[in-house]
Design a protein around this motif. Sequence first.
Motif, mmCIF file in Angstrom:
data_model
loop_
_atom_site.group_PDB
_atom_site.id
_atom_site.type_symbol
_atom_site.label_atom_id
_atom_site.label_comp_id
_atom_site.label_asym_id
_atom_site.label_seq_id
_atom_site.Cartn_x
_atom_site.Cartn_y
_atom_site.Cartn_z
ATOM 1 N N MET A 1 42.084 -9.768 0.806
ATOM 2 C CA MET A 1 42.563 -8.712 -0.070
ATOM 3 C C MET A 1 42.227 -8.933 -1.396
ATOM 4 S SD MET A 1 46.051 -6.630 -0.342
ATOM 5 C CE MET A 1 45.839 -5.828 1.412
ATOM 6 N N TYR A 2 41.664 -8.006 -2.191
ATOM 7 C CA TYR A 2 41.419 -8.244 -3.648
ATOM 8 C C TYR A 2 42.504 -8.419 -4.198
ATOM 9 C CZ TYR A 2 36.869 -6.905 -2.097
ATOM 10 O OH TYR A 2 35.558 -6.861 -1.774
ATOM 11 N N SER A 3 42.900 -9.470 -5.388
ATOM 12 C CA SER A 3 44.132 -9.389 -6.291
ATOM 13 C C SER A 3 43.460 -8.605 -7.511
ATOM 14 C CB SER A 3 44.473 -10.888 -6.715
ATOM 15 O OG SER A 3 43.357 -11.493 -7.466
ATOM 16 N N MET A 4 44.601 -8.574 -8.503
ATOM 17 C CA MET A 4 44.276 -7.875 -9.659
ATOM 18 C C MET A 4 43.546 -8.796 -10.358
ATOM 19 S SD MET A 4 45.556 -4.883 -9.792
ATOM 20 C CE MET A 4 45.051 -4.559 -11.549
ATOM 21 N N ARG A 5 43.712 -10.221 -10.323
ATOM 22 C CA ARG A 5 42.743 -11.080 -11.151
ATOM 23 C C ARG A 5 41.339 -10.750 -10.852
ATOM 24 N NH1 ARG A 5 42.111 -13.090 -15.975
ATOM 25 N NH2 ARG A 5 41.628 -15.239 -15.958
ATOM 26 N N HIS A 6 41.206 -11.010 -9.417
ATOM 27 C CA HIS A 6 39.918 -10.440 -8.895
ATOM 28 C C HIS A 6 39.014 -9.124 -9.588
ATOM 29 C CE1 HIS A 6 40.810 -12.706 -4.872
ATOM 30 N NE2 HIS A 6 40.496 -13.589 -5.832
ATOM 31 N N LEU A 7 39.818 -8.069 -9.647
ATOM 32 C CA LEU A 7 39.358 -7.071 -10.230
ATOM 33 C C LEU A 7 39.115 -7.325 -11.843
ATOM 34 C CD1 LEU A 7 41.648 -4.057 -8.353
ATOM 35 C CD2 LEU A 7 39.260 -5.136 -8.003
ATOM 36 N N GLU A 8 40.112 -7.693 -12.563
ATOM 37 C CA GLU A 8 39.883 -8.153 -13.781
ATOM 38 C C GLU A 8 38.907 -9.156 -14.254
ATOM 39 O OE1 GLU A 8 42.463 -10.368 -17.601
ATOM 40 O OE2 GLU A 8 43.076 -10.407 -15.564
ATOM 41 N N ILE A 9 38.323 -9.940 -13.302
ATOM 42 C CA ILE A 9 37.274 -10.809 -13.523
ATOM 43 C C ILE A 9 36.085 -9.942 -13.072
ATOM 44 C CG2 ILE A 9 35.808 -12.576 -12.343
ATOM 45 C CD1 ILE A 9 38.521 -14.131 -11.898
ATOM 46 N N MET A 10 36.014 -9.079 -12.181
ATOM 47 C CA MET A 10 34.880 -8.329 -12.025
ATOM 48 C C MET A 10 34.555 -7.165 -13.055
ATOM 49 S SD MET A 10 32.994 -9.607 -9.742
ATOM 50 C CE MET A 10 31.749 -8.310 -9.336
ATOM 51 N N ALA A 11 35.680 -6.835 -13.554
ATOM 52 C CA ALA A 11 35.279 -5.630 -14.499
ATOM 53 C C ALA A 11 35.009 -6.326 -16.039
ATOM 54 C CB ALA A 11 36.806 -5.077 -15.005
ATOM 55 N N GLU A 12 35.037 -7.501 -16.034
ATOM 56 C CA GLU A 12 34.856 -8.251 -17.559
ATOM 57 C C GLU A 12 33.203 -8.547 -17.500
ATOM 58 O OE1 GLU A 12 34.678 -9.770 -20.962
ATOM 59 O OE2 GLU A 12 36.372 -8.684 -20.190
ATOM 60 N N LEU A 13 32.782 -8.847 -16.233
ATOM 61 C CA LEU A 13 31.286 -9.661 -16.001
ATOM 62 C C LEU A 13 30.255 -8.706 -16.607
ATOM 63 C CD1 LEU A 13 31.414 -11.270 -12.561
ATOM 64 C CD2 LEU A 13 31.788 -12.407 -14.751
ATOM 65 N N GLY A 15 29.811 -7.282 -19.230
ATOM 66 C CA GLY A 15 29.529 -7.435 -20.916
ATOM 67 C C GLY A 15 29.296 -8.931 -21.181
ATOM 68 N N HIS A 16 29.044 -9.700 -20.153
ATOM 69 C CA HIS A 16 28.031 -10.912 -20.454
ATOM 70 C C HIS A 16 26.949 -11.483 -19.591
ATOM 71 C CE1 HIS A 16 32.302 -11.875 -22.187
ATOM 72 N NE2 HIS A 16 32.617 -10.841 -21.465
ATOM 73 N N THR A 17 26.346 -12.104 -20.326
ATOM 74 C CA THR A 17 25.041 -12.787 -19.681
ATOM 75 C C THR A 17 24.905 -14.536 -19.362
ATOM 76 O OG1 THR A 17 24.163 -13.557 -21.911
ATOM 77 C CG2 THR A 17 23.483 -11.472 -21.115
ATOM 78 N N THR A 18 26.078 -14.958 -19.644
ATOM 79 C CA THR A 18 26.582 -16.361 -19.236
ATOM 80 C C THR A 18 28.011 -16.415 -18.609
ATOM 81 O OG1 THR A 18 27.430 -17.087 -21.286
ATOM 82 C CG2 THR A 18 24.882 -17.187 -20.913
ATOM 83 N N LEU A 19 28.207 -17.156 -17.616
ATOM 84 C CA LEU A 19 29.676 -17.700 -17.126
ATOM 85 C C LEU A 19 30.364 -17.997 -18.029
ATOM 86 C CD1 LEU A 19 28.819 -18.958 -13.482
ATOM 87 C CD2 LEU A 19 29.501 -16.641 -13.980
ATOM 88 N N GLY A 20 29.919 -18.865 -19.070
ATOM 89 C CA GLY A 20 30.457 -19.596 -19.982
ATOM 90 C C GLY A 20 31.140 -18.628 -21.054
ATOM 91 N N SER A 21 30.567 -17.461 -21.310
ATOM 92 C CA SER A 21 31.115 -16.332 -22.257
ATOM 93 C C SER A 21 32.162 -15.535 -21.583
ATOM 94 C CB SER A 21 29.684 -15.381 -22.641
ATOM 95 O OG SER A 21 30.089 -14.443 -23.260
ATOM 96 N N ALA A 22 31.964 -15.271 -20.201
ATOM 97 C CA ALA A 22 32.885 -14.556 -19.389
ATOM 98 C C ALA A 22 33.973 -15.487 -19.359
ATOM 99 C CB ALA A 22 32.294 -14.245 -18.038
ATOM 100 N N ALA A 23 34.030 -16.564 -18.973
ATOM 101 C CA ALA A 23 34.973 -17.637 -18.917
ATOM 102 C C ALA A 23 35.911 -17.406 -20.238
ATOM 103 C CB ALA A 23 34.589 -19.005 -18.357
ATOM 104 N N SER A 24 35.188 -17.659 -21.228
ATOM 105 C CA SER A 24 35.924 -17.819 -22.457
ATOM 106 C C SER A 24 36.637 -16.523 -22.685
ATOM 107 C CB SER A 24 34.997 -18.009 -23.434
ATOM 108 O OG SER A 24 35.743 -17.974 -24.809
ATOM 109 N N GLU A 25 36.110 -15.563 -22.393
ATOM 110 C CA GLU A 25 36.882 -14.108 -22.493
ATOM 111 C C GLU A 25 38.248 -13.925 -21.741
ATOM 112 O OE1 GLU A 25 37.602 -10.708 -24.724
ATOM 113 O OE2 GLU A 25 36.081 -12.182 -25.053
ATOM 114 N N LEU A 26 37.877 -14.455 -20.306
ATOM 115 C CA LEU A 26 39.012 -14.466 -19.575
ATOM 116 C C LEU A 26 39.974 -15.539 -19.624
ATOM 117 C CD1 LEU A 26 36.501 -13.374 -16.456
ATOM 118 C CD2 LEU A 26 38.507 -11.998 -17.237
ATOM 119 N N ARG A 27 39.588 -16.556 -20.377
ATOM 120 C CA ARG A 27 40.576 -17.661 -20.664
ATOM 121 C C ARG A 27 40.689 -18.553 -19.605
ATOM 122 N NH1 ARG A 27 45.066 -14.870 -24.805
ATOM 123 N NH2 ARG A 27 43.640 -14.227 -26.352
ATOM 124 N N ILE A 28 39.713 -18.786 -19.015
ATOM 125 C CA ILE A 28 39.740 -19.830 -17.762
ATOM 126 C C ILE A 28 38.606 -20.780 -17.911
ATOM 127 C CG2 ILE A 28 40.932 -18.555 -16.016
ATOM 128 C CD1 ILE A 28 38.198 -17.518 -14.775
#
Length: 299
Positions: A1-13, A15-28
């Motif tokens: 089952m998907y968690s809210m964190r899973h949904l937050e991660i996918m919703a953020e992706l 807007g980014h072209t690199t994992l580093g940029s997305a990770a920084s925005e998600l603070r992980i």
Amino acid sequence: MYSMRHLEIMAELPGHTTLGSAASELRISESALSQAITTIERLAGESLCLRRKAHGFSLTASGHHFATRARKIMTEVGELSATFPQSDGKLRGPVRFGCFASLSPHLIPATLQGFDHPAVQLEVRVGTHDQLLPALRTGELDVAFVYDLALPAELDKQQIYRTEMQVVLHPEHRLAKLKRPLELADLADESLIMYESEPSTDYQMQLFASQGLTPKIVASVPQMILVSAMVGRGLGYGLLMRRPNNAEVSVEGRELAFRELKAPNYPNAVVAITPRGMRIPARVQALIDHCTCAMAESW
């Protein structure tokens, strides 16, 4: 089952072209993000993201669909929290709103003043239709305040106030001394300082074309405040939409004269636009309602 964190991660992706940029925005960390995406893909049963060393990453078609659905769910969760607070009954959460550039000096300050919801975090973006509409479609904006000109059909609109085009002149201009409403034929041979921004430019050109006239454009500038400044120095006239709380001086403090424009000056409106069929969060609707009241009080 998907968690809210899973949904937050996918919703953020998207807007980014690199994992580093997305990770920084998600603070992980980037490695934690990569592991989370792998977990989500395992739950989905297919690839959602193409990860390539030195080439960033991109979402698959399924990934884009997942991200869109995830963003919708996250919005609805935010709406639920705002509509059914557990304790104090306050509206809370972010509201990202856009405003058409030439409207911004008149609409944004009046809208922010008196918006008495301290738990709502407001984020403002100013731009043209070409900038605001895509941001609205991708969910980067919750609402945008624009003129009701050449808007696509897939938008819902709430009227903020009615308006129409008017003429701005130097007070000593011969046309400023006329007591009657001005006609386009009066203006055709005068020097027009054009506000260069779609759809405003097209609208002005269509007004002249509807009477078989061509304006005498001596300058095209990207800011309405610059149009007024040039008019204030007697360099030509301008056309702009009538608006509340409009100062009859330029940015340099030079007097301006505003005159009514006779038909075919088609009535228009400033509207709040949202994606068609979107359930508007209570905190967003509160901002729209406050803007409408603020503009009504400013006439």
